[in-house]
Design a protein around this motif. Sequence first.
Motif, PDB file in Angstrom:
ATOM      1  N   HIS A 131       0.796  -1.241   0.000  1.00 39.39           N
ATOM      2  CA  HIS A 131       0.000   0.000   0.000  1.00 39.39           C
ATOM      3  C   HIS A 131       0.828   1.290   0.000  1.00 39.39           C
ATOM      4  CE1 HIS A 131       0.810  -0.533   4.282  1.00 39.39           C
ATOM      5  NE2 HIS A 131      -0.074  -1.508   4.387  1.00 39.39           N
ATOM      6  N   PRO A 132       1.457   1.624  -1.129  1.00 42.41           N
ATOM      7  CA  PRO A 132       2.251   2.854  -1.179  1.00 42.41           C
ATOM      8  C   PRO A 132       1.448   4.119  -0.906  1.00 42.41           C
ATOM      9  CG  PRO A 132       1.946   1.931  -3.394  1.00 42.41           C
ATOM     10  CD  PRO A 132       1.488   0.891  -2.418  1.00 42.41           C
ATOM     11  N   LYS A 133       0.135   4.060  -0.990  1.00 47.29           N
ATOM     12  CA  LYS A 133      -0.682   5.245  -0.702  1.00 47.29           C
ATOM     13  C   LYS A 133      -0.518   5.708   0.740  1.00 47.29           C
ATOM     14  CE  LYS A 133      -5.069   5.153  -0.019  1.00 47.29           C
ATOM     15  NZ  LYS A 133      -6.465   5.145  -0.470  1.00 47.29           N
ATOM     16  N   TYR A 134      -0.051   4.823   1.643  1.00 45.96           N
ATOM     17  CA  TYR A 134       0.125   5.178   3.045  1.00 45.96           C
ATOM     18  C   TYR A 134       1.565   5.557   3.378  1.00 45.96           C
ATOM     19  CZ  TYR A 134      -4.443   2.918   3.567  1.00 45.96           C
ATOM     20  OH  TYR A 134      -5.760   2.581   3.452  1.00 45.96           O
ATOM     21  N   ASP A 150      -5.032  13.008   3.203  1.00 42.24           N
ATOM     22  CA  ASP A 150      -5.785  14.273   3.214  1.00 42.24           C
ATOM     23  C   ASP A 150      -5.576  15.081   1.941  1.00 42.24           C
ATOM     24  OD1 ASP A 150      -6.781  13.848   5.852  1.00 42.24           O
ATOM     25  OD2 ASP A 150      -4.824  14.461   6.638  1.00 42.24           O
ATOM     26  N   ILE A 151      -4.339  15.078   1.424  1.00 41.14           N
ATOM     27  CA  ILE A 151      -4.041  15.951   0.283  1.00 41.14           C
ATOM     28  C   ILE A 151      -3.859  15.181  -1.022  1.00 41.14           C
ATOM     29  CG2 ILE A 151      -2.961  17.640   1.809  1.00 41.14           C
ATOM     30  CD1 ILE A 151      -0.229  16.659   0.811  1.00 41.14           C
TER      31      ILE A 151
END
Length: 285
Positions: A191-194, A201-202
């Motif tokens: 999960h690179p989004k984390y 948020d942005i």
Amino acid sequence: MKVDFHVHSTASDGTFSPAELVAKAQGFAAIALTDHDNCDGVGEFSSRPPSTSTSSLRLIPGVELSIEPGEGFDKFHLLGLGVDPENPRLKALLKSILDGRNARNRRITENFRRLGMDIRPEPHGEVLARPHYARWLMEHGYARDIKDAFAKYLLPESPDATRCYEERWHPTQEDAFAAIHAAGGLCVMAHPKYWRRDWKDIGCDFAAAEKELARLKEVGLDGVEALYQANTGEENVEFVRISTKLGYLKSAGSDFHGANKPTIPLGMEVSESYIKPLLERLDLI
């Protein structure tokens, strides 16, 4: 086809046993058991005789490690896929991580007791993780649900008055990559989004992610979980694009935890062309 390369069992903070996960994966092409910081469930997972409906299911032994995130980043979870759980180098690293986790848990427990809460969460096996604390808090009336427990008490950004969160020791990227490779596994970023806390948020800074992923490719990272259950459509597209551009293997995972993350279903739908390179590297086709 349906696959899942990111799944947790009762050997860490999931609510299904390894054998139950195999049974739930009927009709899947492959499933990987990736419990946090341990391979204790791999024996049960790998040895369970498949039923007729799961006879073609490929079972992949794995692990998920929290490692140093890198300068400018906040959280890096590394999946080791296709590992030998008996490898001495991997076992030594897991022992160091478990010692660090236990030291952190003692600090968390003391923080709760300073708030007047005699918290006694039940671990599964040797691993006591924050979801175990969250479940105890929910069951004893201190939180509405697990999400609420995390928000109030167990996150770095929890309110000052109630925050009981503590950091724990993380191995370096190089040591983690070397241990996974020594155990015959592939190193895949989960999960690179984390990767940065503020991205939720942005939005993700894909240029920054691409730049750092290019560096990581040179020091041992093999793949990216480009398709992730909680990704937005844009995140799926961009992380697939970046992974393809940089020559990474591409994975897909749900991060399934059973009742501890009840909104996350088991399994990810992918095309054969998308997942075939990973299956080939894992010697599964």
